[in-house]
Structure formats: structure tokens, C-alpha cells
Design a protein around this motif. Structure first.
Motif, PDB file in Angstrom:
ATOM      1  N   GLY A  90      60.357  51.932   1.689  1.00  0.00           N
ATOM      2  CA  GLY A  90      61.057  51.150   2.685  1.00  0.00           C
ATOM      3  C   GLY A  90      62.295  50.497   2.095  1.00  0.00           C
ATOM      4  O   GLY A  90      63.069  51.138   1.393  1.00  0.00           O
ATOM      5  N   ASN A 119      54.046  45.954   3.154  1.00  0.00           N
ATOM      6  CA  ASN A 119      54.368  47.019   4.112  1.00  0.00           C
ATOM      7  C   ASN A 119      54.962  46.455   5.395  1.00  0.00           C
ATOM      8  O   ASN A 119      55.922  46.993   5.950  1.00  0.00           O
ATOM      9  N   GLY A 150      58.835  47.527   5.511  1.00  0.00           N
ATOM     10  CA  GLY A 150      58.767  48.873   6.079  1.00  0.00           C
ATOM     11  C   GLY A 150      58.265  49.899   5.094  1.00  0.00           C
ATOM     12  O   GLY A 150      58.572  51.088   5.208  1.00  0.00           O
ATOM     13  N   ASN A 209      55.240  52.061   2.947  1.00  0.00           N
ATOM     14  CA  ASN A 209      53.999  52.748   3.310  1.00  0.00           C
ATOM     15  C   ASN A 209      53.095  52.853   2.083  1.00  0.00           C
ATOM     16  O   ASN A 209      52.547  53.916   1.789  1.00  0.00           O
TER      17      ASN A 209
END
Length: 428
Positions: free
Chosen positions: A33, A406, A410, A412
Motif C-alpha cells: 500500500g 492494513n 491500504g 494487504n
């Protein structure tokens, strides 16, 4: 934790009617992210170091939550992560407690005293040299992080400092200059916990409540230093110290039942309070876990008055966090957490709300099909000292951090499979 969305029955029917072909969900690739995990450092205290069962030892170090987080970060560009592990030959580190028997709920705890990492008669630990990214130091507080002499007094920090740094370099200075790209910060627990675990009795710098404004100033200095190069990170709130097994295992009701089993006429438990008075204990008063094995309860004094069962021989103040002291420590924790959240928001940092989460654990949760709660020994979350985490507890907390990261950036990062980690180790 992973979140699952349950489609309504109607939506499922519509989708089925729309196509006769089975659909395969697209797997979303792991991503960093907006964060950079190439060099992660973890700043904190005993919880960060992997301290458990009353000591710091190799097995606990290996499953410390930052190590578990770092392993998951490798899937999204995270680099290697170094910890100041004890050697295999000195795997028992500072020593720790093991459960040798559990009879009718009453535990027998035995200290481990072999294969220790002790280098001299004063108890100083074997030195560790080299790169360190898990910077967790048992006993570290926000206020003491800025006190250079604490490096000489604290054996866990002393083992990581060079001889010239001992007593001259503070923890605040020690954590800097590590070229990190991401950090976690879980510090401040001991600024409240030391007061609580000493029954509200303040005898030295490790068991006073850190002044609220001082905490805010110094925590801000920590955050500013860790974000000086624009680094992103995650900070964690301070748990409610009264939610842990250390304060919820030896209850006033249980003590009274034990007393009545010996003397049916026993009517009350008597305690000293922070106000310097003696009164009857209530369910609002919390007895410290070590009282269970101290062997003091009911023992007569020179006048024949049983300890804790007579107002002239009450349970001493340091064994009890009384209801007024509980109100005080909760107030300080709420203030500290307000500071932590405010500073995190101002810097755009992720917040792992361990305060809220561990309160849920106290009630009991089912995570990945595993029941976990804060019961002493059987709950799965807390180790034999009633304060620090088991390997499974570390896995659970690692996921709280991962979910926060997360959600904020953003990313994962995959969560940890908590079923692969044990709770308290029971005797064979």
C-alpha cells in the motif's frame, strides 16, 4: 482479524440465476500500500521484547509480536528483522516460571534456573552486539526512556549497550539512527502498570504514575523522532491494567470462601487502603496475583489474629489495588490513550487499539475458531505471570497491529494463523 461479508440470501439467488457458470474469486495480491516495510523497527517494553512467564527467554523472544508481524511483512516487501536473541546454550535467559502442576485449579509454579544468560554474580545479562530491530526493553517507561542512568539500572537495556554507552545513553537516544522505513510503538504501559502492580504504593521511579502532561510531552518527542524522516508507523494504546489476570484471579469472594472452609465463622476480608485506613474488602478491590502463592492468608500473627481475617491484621496495602486506586489508574490510562491517539492522528499513523481489544479478550472471544480469554492459565492469552502474553496471545496482538496497518495504509499484510501458537504450556 479477517473480515467476511455474508451476502444476503436474495442476492445469492439473483447471482445464481444470472449465470450458470461458477465464478472463481480473484485473489488480491499482497501489497505494501502506501507504506514501506523494507526496514521495520519495534519500539516498546517487555510486551515488545517477548517477555513472558516472569522472564525473558529465547522461546518468548522468538514469538514476540514484532517478530510475527515482520514475518508477515516479508510478503509485501518487508526485509529481514533482527532481534537480540539469547543463544541456544543460554536459552533460558533471565529465567522464568513453568507450570509443574495444576490441582483443583491451584497452580504450582517452578522457576527455571539452568542455562541462564547471566554473565556475573550481580545478575547482569550476557551482552548482545550487532544490529537490533526489536528494541523492546522490559521495564521501559515513557519517562525513563529519557533518563540515561536507567541504562545502567536496567539489565535488559544494559546488555544492548556498549560499555561506554551504559549510563550515558538513554533509550530515546538508543532507538534513533537506525535508518528505519516503518516502526511500531507500544510504550507507556509501565507508566501505569508499575503503580498498579505495587498496589498503588509508590516507592521508586518504576511504580509512580507518570504525570499526564509529562507523558504527553515525552511521547510526542518519541513520535517526532520516529517520524523525522517522514516514516510511517503504527502506535498502540495502553491496555486497561485492571483487565489482566494479575488482578482478576485472586478475588475477595474466593478468599472468603477459603476462609469459611477453615472457619465457618469468618465473615469478611480486611484490607489496608491507600488512604491509610482499614476496611472490609469488596468485589471492587483487586488482589494481586502473587498473593495466591505468598502463603500469608490466614496465618496468625503474634497476637493470634489471622492475616486478612481481622481488622487488626489486615492484608497490607501493597497487595491490594483498592477501588479508589483503580479509579485513579484508569483515569491516567484514559489520559495517556487520548494523547497517543491525538498524536497518531496528527501524524497520520495507524492506531492499534489494544485497550479496546484486550477488554474484549477479558470477556472472551472466538478467533479463527479458537476460544481465548483472560482467565489465568486456561484463557490462552496471558502467560504465567498474569501480565505478559503467551505465544498465542502474541499472535492475536500481532493481528491487531496488522489490521490497523492494513486499514490505515491500504496494505494487504496477511494475518497470523493463531492456531499455530500455544497458550500456557501444561505439565506432561
Amino acid at each position: 482479524m479477517k473480515k467476511y461479508i455474508l451476502n444476503s440470501f436474495l442476492a445469492a439467488v439473483v447471482l445464481f440465476a444470472a449465470s450458470c457458470k461458477p465464478e472463481i474469486d480473484t485473489v488480491v495480491g499482497n501489497s505494501a500500500g502506501q507504506a514501506n516495510f523494507s526496514k521495520y523497527i519495534a519500539v516498546g517494553n517487555s510486551l515488545t521484547s517477548g517477555f513472558a512467564d516472569g522472564g525473558l527467554y529465547l522461546e518468548g523472544q522468538k514469538v514476540a509480536y514484532p517478530n510475527l508481524i515482520a514475518a508477515q511483512m516479508t510478503t509485501v516487501g518487508g526485509g529481514s528483522f533482527t532481534s537480540p536473541f539469547f543463544t541456544d546454550a543460554q536459552a533460558n535467559g533471565s529465567g522464568y516460571l513453568t507450570l509443574s502442576a495444576l490441582v483443583n485449579g491451584s497452580p504450582t509454579l517452578i522457576p527455571v534456573t539452568n542455562n541462564l544468560a547471566v554473565r556475573d554474580a550481580s545478575g547482569r545479562l550476557t551482552k548482545y552486539t550487532g544490529e537490533v530491530q526489536n528494541l523492546g526493553i522490559p521495564g521501559m517507561r515513557v519517562d525513563l526512556a529519557f533518563a540515561a542512568p536507567f541504562g545502567a539500572a536496567n539489565p535488559y537495556l544494559e546488555r544492548l549497550l556498549t560499555d561506554t554507552q551504559v549510563g550515558t545513553v538513554s533509550y530515546f537516544q538508543f532507538i534513533q539512527g537506525r535508518s528505519h522505513t516503518f516502526f511500531s510503538l507500544w510504550l507507556g504501559n509501565n507508566d501505569a502498570l508499575g503503580y498498579a502492580t505495587n498496589g498503588g504504593v509508590t516507592t521508586d521511579a518504576t511504580n509512580v504514575l507518570t504525570d499526564k502532561s509529562t507523558f504527553a510531552l515525552l511521547y510526542s518527542n518519541l513520535v517526532n523522532a520516529l517520524t523525522a524522516g517522514g516514516q510511517k508507523g503504527v502506535v498502540a494504546t495502553i491496555p486497561d491494567v485492571t483487565s489482566i489476570p494479575y488482578f482478576n484471579t485472586v478475588t475477595v469472594a474466593a478468599l472468603l470462601n477459603a476462609a469459611k472452609a477453615i472457619n465457618p465463622a469468618a465473615a469478611a476480608i480486611y484490607i489496608q487502603t491507600g488512604a491509610g485506613a482499614v476496611r472490609t474488602a469488596t468485589a471492587e478491590d483487586l488482589i494481586r496475583l502473587p498473593f495466591q502463592s505468598a502463603g500469608l492468608f490466614g496465618v496468625p500473627n503474634a497476637s493470634g489474629l489471622p492475616y486478612g481475617l481481622h481488622p487488626l491484621n489486615p492484608i497490607a496495602n501493597n497487595w491490594v489495588l483498592d477501588k479508589d486506586e483503580i479509579i485513579k489508574v484508569k483515569d491516567y490510562v484514559i489520559s495517556y490513550n487520548s494523547t497517543i491517539k491525538s498524536l497518531a492522528d496528527s501524524k497520520g499513523l495507524a492506531i492499534a487499539d489494544t485497550y479496546s481489544y484486550l477488554n474484549q479478550v477479558k470477556t472472551g472471544l472466538v478467533i479463527q475458531g479458537v476460544g481465548i480469554n483472560s482467565a489465568f492459565i486456561t484463557g490462552g492469552a496471558f502467560s504465567l505471570d498474569g501480565v505478559h502474553l503467551t505465544p498465542r496471545g502474541n499472535a492475536v496482538i500481532a493481528n491487531v497491529f496488522i489490521d490497523a496497518i492494513n486499514g490505515k495504509y491500504g496494505s494487504n499484510i496477511p494475518t497470523v494463523d493463531i492456531t499455530q501458537y500455544r497458550g500456557v504450556k501444561f505439565p506432561n
